[in-house]
Design a protein around this motif. Sequence first.
Motif, PDB file in Angstrom:
ATOM      1  N   CYS A 258      35.185  43.099  36.630  1.00  0.00           N
ATOM      2  CA  CYS A 258      35.698  41.934  35.916  1.00  0.00           C
ATOM      3  C   CYS A 258      35.007  40.690  36.457  1.00  0.00           C
ATOM      4  CB  CYS A 258      37.216  41.822  36.088  1.00  0.00           C
ATOM      5  SG  CYS A 258      37.926  40.386  35.254  1.00  0.00           S
TER       6      CYS A 258
ATOM      7  N   ARG B  73      35.103  37.720  34.574  1.00  0.00           N
ATOM      8  CA  ARG B  73      35.583  36.709  33.641  1.00  0.00           C
ATOM      9  C   ARG B  73      35.548  35.321  34.281  1.00  0.00           C
ATOM     10  NH1 ARG B  73      39.894  39.050  32.730  1.00  0.00           N
ATOM     11  NH2 ARG B  73      41.273  37.979  34.184  1.00  0.00           N
TER      12      ARG B  73
ATOM     13  N   ASP C 208      33.861  43.238  31.957  1.00  0.00           N
ATOM     14  CA  ASP C 208      34.448  42.026  31.380  1.00  0.00           C
ATOM     15  C   ASP C 208      33.553  40.844  31.737  1.00  0.00           C
ATOM     16  OD1 ASP C 208      35.951  40.026  30.329  1.00  0.00           O
ATOM     17  OD2 ASP C 208      37.784  40.474  31.433  1.00  0.00           O
TER      18      ASP C 208
ATOM     19  N   HIS D 239      43.156  40.577  28.397  1.00  0.00           N
ATOM     20  CA  HIS D 239      42.155  40.536  29.465  1.00  0.00           C
ATOM     21  C   HIS D 239      42.745  40.794  30.845  1.00  0.00           C
ATOM     22  CE1 HIS D 239      38.682  38.927  27.117  1.00  0.00           C
ATOM     23  NE2 HIS D 239      39.672  38.630  26.294  1.00  0.00           N
TER      24      HIS D 239
ATOM     25  N   CYS E 273      41.850  44.350  32.456  1.00  0.00           N
ATOM     26  CA  CYS E 273      40.543  44.651  33.047  1.00  0.00           C
ATOM     27  C   CYS E 273      40.487  44.078  34.461  1.00  0.00           C
ATOM     28  CB  CYS E 273      39.427  44.067  32.188  1.00  0.00           C
ATOM     29  SG  CYS E 273      37.766  44.488  32.790  1.00  0.00           S
ATOM     30  N   LYS E 274      40.308  44.956  35.428  1.00  0.00           N
ATOM     31  CA  LYS E 274      40.243  44.554  36.832  1.00  0.00           C
ATOM     32  C   LYS E 274      39.081  45.250  37.507  1.00  0.00           C
ATOM     33  CE  LYS E 274      45.274  43.996  37.133  1.00  0.00           C
ATOM     34  NZ  LYS E 274      46.518  44.417  37.825  1.00  0.00           N
ATOM     35  N   THR E 275      38.662  44.693  38.632  1.00  0.00           N
ATOM     36  CA  THR E 275      37.596  45.301  39.423  1.00  0.00           C
ATOM     37  C   THR E 275      38.182  46.434  40.258  1.00  0.00           C
ATOM     38  OG1 THR E 275      36.437  43.178  39.531  1.00  0.00           O
ATOM     39  CG2 THR E 275      35.790  44.868  41.111  1.00  0.00           C
TER      40      THR E 275
END
Length: 428
Positions: free
Chosen positions: A160, A162, A185, A304, A307-309
């Motif tokens: 992610c 973002r 993302d 959104h 979505c994570k790392t």
Amino acid sequence: QSWSRGMSYCLHSESHLDTGPIYVRENGKLHVVNQGAGGVQNVTPKTRPFSLFSRSFSVELCMNREDDRARRQRTDHFIFTYTKEGNLRYSAKSLFSLVLGYISDNVDHIDSLIGFPEQIAEKLFSAAEARQKFTEPVTGLRALQKFTEAYGSLVLCSLCLRNRYLVISEKLEEIKSFRELTCLDLSCCKLGDEHELLEHLTKEALSSVKRLLLKDNSLSDAGLRRMTAPVRVLKKGLENLLVLDLSCNPKITDVGIGYLLSFKKLNCLDISGTGLKDVDAVIKRLQMQIGLVHSKVPLKEFDHSNCKTEGWAEQTVLQWEQAVMEAMKPQDNLRSRAAALRFYGKTQRIEEVVKCTLVEPETKASGNLQFYKEKVQNCHLPLKKEVEGSHELKNSKKRALAEQERERTSKQKHLCLTVEDWDLLNTY
């Protein structure tokens, strides 16, 4: 005995020198010379406790200190503790921890990790990450590539970025080294059509991406054309894409949506806030060719926050972000200084960090344009109704196949065999 008496006499004559007790061994026995009386007594020496270190004594054993300019806290071979009585006690570290620390300090010199056990590799990655080895400019990239080549999605499966354009610009090569990503993302990064990272998306290293979020990235039809060229012609690249977010990109028109029809596996699509001219025609086209239905309700797939790392390198990405933020701290002083100059009439132009703002008015004007693919429902109807409806389903399938074949032939004539497409493919 005369020798001992003479010796005691000499010592008595020089009594001003405090030499302490003197021991003499004679006939296998130990005698102490009495300086006061001048005689010799058979005594056993009394041992008294002797402390080598005082209670306030402290010691530090360090390894190689050649890299003192970095001033990093290094691990020692021994662990020093104090007992309740105040005595110093030390214990040696395990051989595994010593070897792990040494390899993590020199992780950039590893030739390959292919075939190395994953459990130990994860500990090695964590040890190198704690030493911030992956934040170094050259050696960090080399070390990260060794892990990504061997373990792929274990290092990072979801990324992610973002609203982190600065991290992308500073660590672009490191980001490109990640392989087998399933979720990416890049929302609110203002990348544009010509960014190097968008070109990297079309390569085989990221063919595993199933969820791609490109919200508010200043994309146009030319950017979509470049992204879909390998899929349309060579059947490579983002062929496994399931979720695609292209919202808040007003330069994308009806022509750009036509390039997305090559994503046959696409289940969810968001084109809200784009510059579509004939919305109804686009809705019908997406439904007829790739089976996407217009959703009247916002879909949770485009939330959104989902979505994570995730992966071993999760803390590494945070370290990159912290390093960028620390580098941008002097900008606050520059802003206050610029404000003071404007107050006193001395205007001075200082470049400020561009903040990402979503194109909300355009999104509201075009409405919610999110699409999803309907799932096959399990119908428990009687057998007669199923037989009656089977003929209609067969006829509808034949019509749909005929229309798809016509569109494919028209695509090959107008899209796949153009000179510009071949020029694009030659660049890969």
